[in-house]
Design a protein around this motif. Structure first.
Motif, PDB file in Angstrom:
ATOM      1  N   TRP A  21      -7.517  74.268 118.550  1.00  0.00           N
ATOM      2  CA  TRP A  21      -6.992  75.625 118.440  1.00  0.00           C
ATOM      3  C   TRP A  21      -5.924  75.748 117.367  1.00  0.00           C
ATOM      4  O   TRP A  21      -5.839  76.768 116.669  1.00  0.00           O
ATOM      5  CB  TRP A  21      -6.500  76.125 119.802  1.00  0.00           C
ATOM      6  N   ASP A  22      -5.106  74.708 117.181  1.00  0.00           N
ATOM      7  CA  ASP A  22      -4.117  74.731 116.107  1.00  0.00           C
ATOM      8  C   ASP A  22      -4.809  74.771 114.744  1.00  0.00           C
ATOM      9  O   ASP A  22      -4.409  75.515 113.853  1.00  0.00           O
ATOM     10  CB  ASP A  22      -3.198  73.511 116.195  1.00  0.00           C
ATOM     11  N   ALA A  23      -5.863  73.966 114.590  1.00  0.00           N
ATOM     12  CA  ALA A  23      -6.600  73.948 113.322  1.00  0.00           C
ATOM     13  C   ALA A  23      -7.290  75.286 113.072  1.00  0.00           C
ATOM     14  O   ALA A  23      -7.290  75.790 111.942  1.00  0.00           O
ATOM     15  CB  ALA A  23      -7.615  72.808 113.320  1.00  0.00           C
ATOM     16  N   ALA A  24      -7.874  75.878 114.105  1.00  0.00           N
ATOM     17  CA  ALA A  24      -8.539  77.174 113.946  1.00  0.00           C
ATOM     18  C   ALA A  24      -7.543  78.231 113.486  1.00  0.00           C
ATOM     19  O   ALA A  24      -7.856  79.050 112.612  1.00  0.00           O
ATOM     20  CB  ALA A  24      -9.210  77.592 115.249  1.00  0.00           C
ATOM     21  N   ARG A  25      -6.344  78.194 114.060  1.00  0.00           N
ATOM     22  CA  ARG A  25      -5.319  79.162 113.654  1.00  0.00           C
ATOM     23  C   ARG A  25      -4.970  78.988 112.173  1.00  0.00           C
ATOM     24  O   ARG A  25      -4.628  79.942 111.487  1.00  0.00           O
ATOM     25  CB  ARG A  25      -4.078  79.018 114.545  1.00  0.00           C
ATOM     26  N   ALA A  26      -5.108  77.764 111.656  1.00  0.00           N
ATOM     27  CA  ALA A  26      -4.834  77.483 110.247  1.00  0.00           C
ATOM     28  C   ALA A  26      -6.081  77.670 109.367  1.00  0.00           C
ATOM     29  O   ALA A  26      -6.040  77.396 108.172  1.00  0.00           O
ATOM     30  CB  ALA A  26      -4.310  76.062 110.101  1.00  0.00           C
ATOM     31  N   GLY A  27      -7.208  78.100 109.964  1.00  0.00           N
ATOM     32  CA  GLY A  27      -8.411  78.358 109.197  1.00  0.00           C
ATOM     33  C   GLY A  27      -9.279  77.140 108.924  1.00  0.00           C
ATOM     34  O   GLY A  27     -10.029  77.123 107.951  1.00  0.00           O
ATOM     35  N   THR A  28      -9.203  76.138 109.807  1.00  0.00           N
ATOM     36  CA  THR A  28     -10.009  74.928 109.652  1.00  0.00           C
ATOM     37  C   THR A  28     -10.791  74.677 110.929  1.00  0.00           C
ATOM     38  O   THR A  28     -10.223  74.670 112.025  1.00  0.00           O
ATOM     39  CB  THR A  28      -9.109  73.702 109.368  1.00  0.00           C
ATOM     40  N   LEU A  29     -12.091  74.439 110.781  1.00  0.00           N
ATOM     41  CA  LEU A  29     -12.921  74.094 111.926  1.00  0.00           C
ATOM     42  C   LEU A  29     -12.877  72.579 112.113  1.00  0.00           C
ATOM     43  O   LEU A  29     -13.015  71.823 111.143  1.00  0.00           O
ATOM     44  CB  LEU A  29     -14.362  74.555 111.703  1.00  0.00           C
ATOM     45  N   THR A  30     -12.692  72.137 113.347  1.00  0.00           N
ATOM     46  CA  THR A  30     -12.617  70.711 113.639  1.00  0.00           C
ATOM     47  C   THR A  30     -13.517  70.354 114.818  1.00  0.00           C
ATOM     48  O   THR A  30     -13.874  71.211 115.631  1.00  0.00           O
ATOM     49  CB  THR A  30     -11.180  70.275 113.977  1.00  0.00           C
ATOM     50  N   VAL A  31     -13.881  69.083 114.886  1.00  0.00           N
ATOM     51  CA  VAL A  31     -14.537  68.509 116.058  1.00  0.00           C
ATOM     52  C   VAL A  31     -13.749  67.259 116.415  1.00  0.00           C
ATOM     53  O   VAL A  31     -13.014  66.710 115.590  1.00  0.00           O
ATOM     54  CB  VAL A  31     -16.026  68.161 115.813  1.00  0.00           C
ATOM     55  N   GLN A  32     -13.903  66.811 117.635  1.00  0.00           N
ATOM     56  CA  GLN A  32     -13.206  65.603 118.047  1.00  0.00           C
ATOM     57  C   GLN A  32     -13.995  64.393 117.556  1.00  0.00           C
ATOM     58  O   GLN A  32     -15.227  64.365 117.657  1.00  0.00           O
ATOM     59  CB  GLN A  32     -13.060  65.568 119.567  1.00  0.00           C
TER      60      GLN A  32
END
Length: 140
Positions: A21-32
Protein backbone atom coordinates in the motif's frame (compact mmCIF):
# COMPACT_ATOMS: atom_id res chain seq x y z
CA UNK A 1 -30.54 17.05 5.57
CA UNK A 2 -27.30 16.15 3.80
CA UNK A 3 -27.12 12.72 2.19
CA UNK A 4 -23.62 11.36 2.55
CA UNK A 5 -22.99 8.29 0.40
CA UNK A 6 -22.09 5.15 2.33
CA UNK A 7 -18.39 4.43 2.67
CA UNK A 8 -16.76 1.77 0.56
CA UNK A 9 -14.83 -0.97 2.35
CA UNK A 10 -11.15 -0.22 2.81
CA UNK A 11 -8.24 -2.63 2.95
CA UNK A 12 -7.01 -3.62 6.38
CA UNK A 13 -3.42 -2.42 6.25
CA UNK A 14 -1.10 -4.37 8.52
CA UNK A 15 2.58 -5.31 8.83
CA UNK A 16 2.25 -7.96 6.11
CA UNK A 17 0.76 -5.74 3.37
CA UNK A 18 1.89 -2.24 4.38
CA UNK A 19 4.74 -2.28 1.81
CA UNK A 20 2.26 -2.89 -1.01
CA UNK A 21 0.00 0.00 0.00
CA UNK A 22 2.89 2.39 0.64
CA UNK A 23 4.30 1.64 -2.82
CA UNK A 24 0.89 2.07 -4.46
CA UNK A 25 0.53 5.47 -2.83
CA UNK A 26 3.90 6.36 -4.42
CA UNK A 27 2.72 5.10 -7.84
CA UNK A 28 4.59 1.78 -7.91
CA UNK A 29 3.03 -1.66 -8.24
CA UNK A 30 4.74 -4.33 -6.14
CA UNK A 31 4.45 -8.03 -5.38
CA UNK A 32 5.96 -9.88 -2.46
CA UNK A 33 9.21 -11.67 -3.29
CA UNK A 34 10.86 -14.26 -1.09
CA UNK A 35 14.37 -13.22 -0.07
CA UNK A 36 15.44 -16.88 0.11
CA UNK A 37 13.98 -18.65 -2.96
CA UNK A 38 12.98 -15.65 -5.13
CA UNK A 39 9.33 -16.74 -5.51
CA UNK A 40 7.03 -13.81 -6.39
CA UNK A 41 3.47 -13.83 -5.08
CA UNK A 42 0.45 -11.66 -4.40
CA UNK A 43 -1.26 -11.02 -2.08
CA UNK A 44 1.40 -10.83 0.58
CA UNK A 45 1.66 -13.45 3.29
CA UNK A 46 3.70 -13.90 6.46
CA UNK A 47 5.62 -16.78 4.85
CA UNK A 48 6.57 -17.69 1.30
CA UNK A 49 4.02 -20.12 -0.17
CA UNK A 50 6.87 -21.85 -2.01
CA UNK A 51 9.53 -22.44 0.70
CA UNK A 52 7.85 -21.16 3.91
CA UNK A 53 10.59 -18.62 4.58
CA UNK A 54 9.51 -15.59 6.58
CA UNK A 55 12.15 -13.43 4.85
CA UNK A 56 10.14 -11.46 2.26
CA UNK A 57 10.29 -8.07 0.58
CA UNK A 58 8.00 -6.01 -1.62
CA UNK A 59 9.54 -5.79 -5.09
CA UNK A 60 8.49 -3.42 -7.89
CA UNK A 61 6.99 -5.01 -11.00
CA UNK A 62 6.38 -3.62 -14.48
CA UNK A 63 2.66 -2.95 -14.01
CA UNK A 64 1.98 -4.79 -17.26
CA UNK A 65 -0.23 -7.82 -17.53
CA UNK A 66 -3.06 -9.45 -19.42
CA UNK A 67 -6.79 -9.76 -18.94
CA UNK A 68 -7.52 -13.29 -17.70
CA UNK A 69 -11.19 -12.94 -16.78
CA UNK A 70 -13.83 -10.48 -15.65
CA UNK A 71 -17.22 -10.29 -14.00
CA UNK A 72 -19.87 -7.57 -13.90
CA UNK A 73 -21.56 -7.06 -10.54
CA UNK A 74 -25.24 -6.11 -10.82
CA UNK A 75 -25.80 -6.13 -7.08
CA UNK A 76 -24.12 -3.92 -4.51
CA UNK A 77 -22.83 -6.30 -1.87
CA UNK A 78 -21.50 -3.24 -0.02
CA UNK A 79 -23.67 -0.12 0.21
CA UNK A 80 -20.74 2.05 -0.89
CA UNK A 81 -20.93 0.53 -4.38
CA UNK A 82 -24.68 1.06 -4.85
CA UNK A 83 -24.24 4.13 -7.09
CA UNK A 84 -21.73 2.28 -9.33
CA UNK A 85 -23.83 -0.81 -10.12
CA UNK A 86 -23.20 -2.41 -12.52
CA UNK A 87 -19.43 -2.40 -12.06
CA UNK A 88 -16.64 -4.59 -13.41
CA UNK A 89 -14.00 -6.59 -11.58
CA UNK A 90 -11.13 -8.10 -13.54
CA UNK A 91 -8.48 -10.76 -13.02
CA UNK A 92 -5.08 -9.65 -14.30
CA UNK A 93 -2.13 -11.96 -14.89
CA UNK A 94 0.95 -9.84 -14.23
CA UNK A 95 3.98 -10.27 -16.54
CA UNK A 96 5.95 -11.42 -13.51
CA UNK A 97 3.54 -14.28 -12.78
CA UNK A 98 1.23 -13.38 -9.89
CA UNK A 99 -2.45 -12.62 -10.52
CA UNK A 100 -4.29 -9.61 -9.15
CA UNK A 101 -7.98 -8.71 -8.85
CA UNK A 102 -8.73 -5.10 -9.74
CA UNK A 103 -10.96 -2.83 -11.81
CA UNK A 104 -10.76 -1.89 -15.48
CA UNK A 105 -10.64 1.76 -16.52
CA UNK A 106 -11.06 3.21 -20.00
CA UNK A 107 -12.91 0.27 -21.57
CA UNK A 108 -15.65 -2.25 -21.01
CA UNK A 109 -14.25 -5.75 -20.49
CA UNK A 110 -16.49 -7.24 -23.17
CA UNK A 111 -14.80 -4.96 -25.72
CA UNK A 112 -11.50 -6.69 -24.93
CA UNK A 113 -10.25 -10.20 -25.56
CA UNK A 114 -8.97 -12.53 -22.86
CA UNK A 115 -5.21 -12.16 -23.09
CA UNK A 116 -5.36 -8.49 -24.09
CA UNK A 117 -2.52 -6.36 -22.72
CA UNK A 118 -3.24 -4.15 -19.69
CA UNK A 119 -1.21 -1.63 -17.72
CA UNK A 120 -1.57 -0.35 -14.19
CA UNK A 121 -2.87 3.11 -13.31
CA UNK A 122 -3.22 4.44 -9.80
CA UNK A 123 -6.38 6.02 -8.40
CA UNK A 124 -5.95 8.10 -5.24
CA UNK A 125 -8.94 7.57 -2.94
CA UNK A 126 -7.62 10.03 -0.37
CA UNK A 127 -4.28 11.04 1.19
CA UNK A 128 -3.75 7.60 2.73
CA UNK A 129 -5.10 5.14 0.14
CA UNK A 130 -4.27 4.68 -3.54
CA UNK A 131 -5.74 1.79 -5.52
CA UNK A 132 -4.00 0.11 -8.45
CA UNK A 133 -6.41 -0.32 -11.36
CA UNK A 134 -5.81 -1.35 -14.96
CA UNK A 135 -6.52 0.00 -18.43
CA UNK A 136 -5.83 -1.30 -21.93
CA UNK A 137 -2.09 -1.00 -22.65
CA UNK A 138 -1.22 2.17 -24.53
CA UNK A 139 -4.48 3.97 -23.63
CA UNK A 140 -3.89 7.52 -22.47
Amino acid sequence: MHDTPPAKPRPMIDATNRGFWDAARAGTLTVQRCDDCGHSHYPGSPVCPNCLSSRQSWAPVSGRGELLSWVRFHRAYWDGFREEVPYNVILVGLEEGPMMISNLLGAEPESLQVGEALEVVFEAVDDTLTLPKFRPAGAA
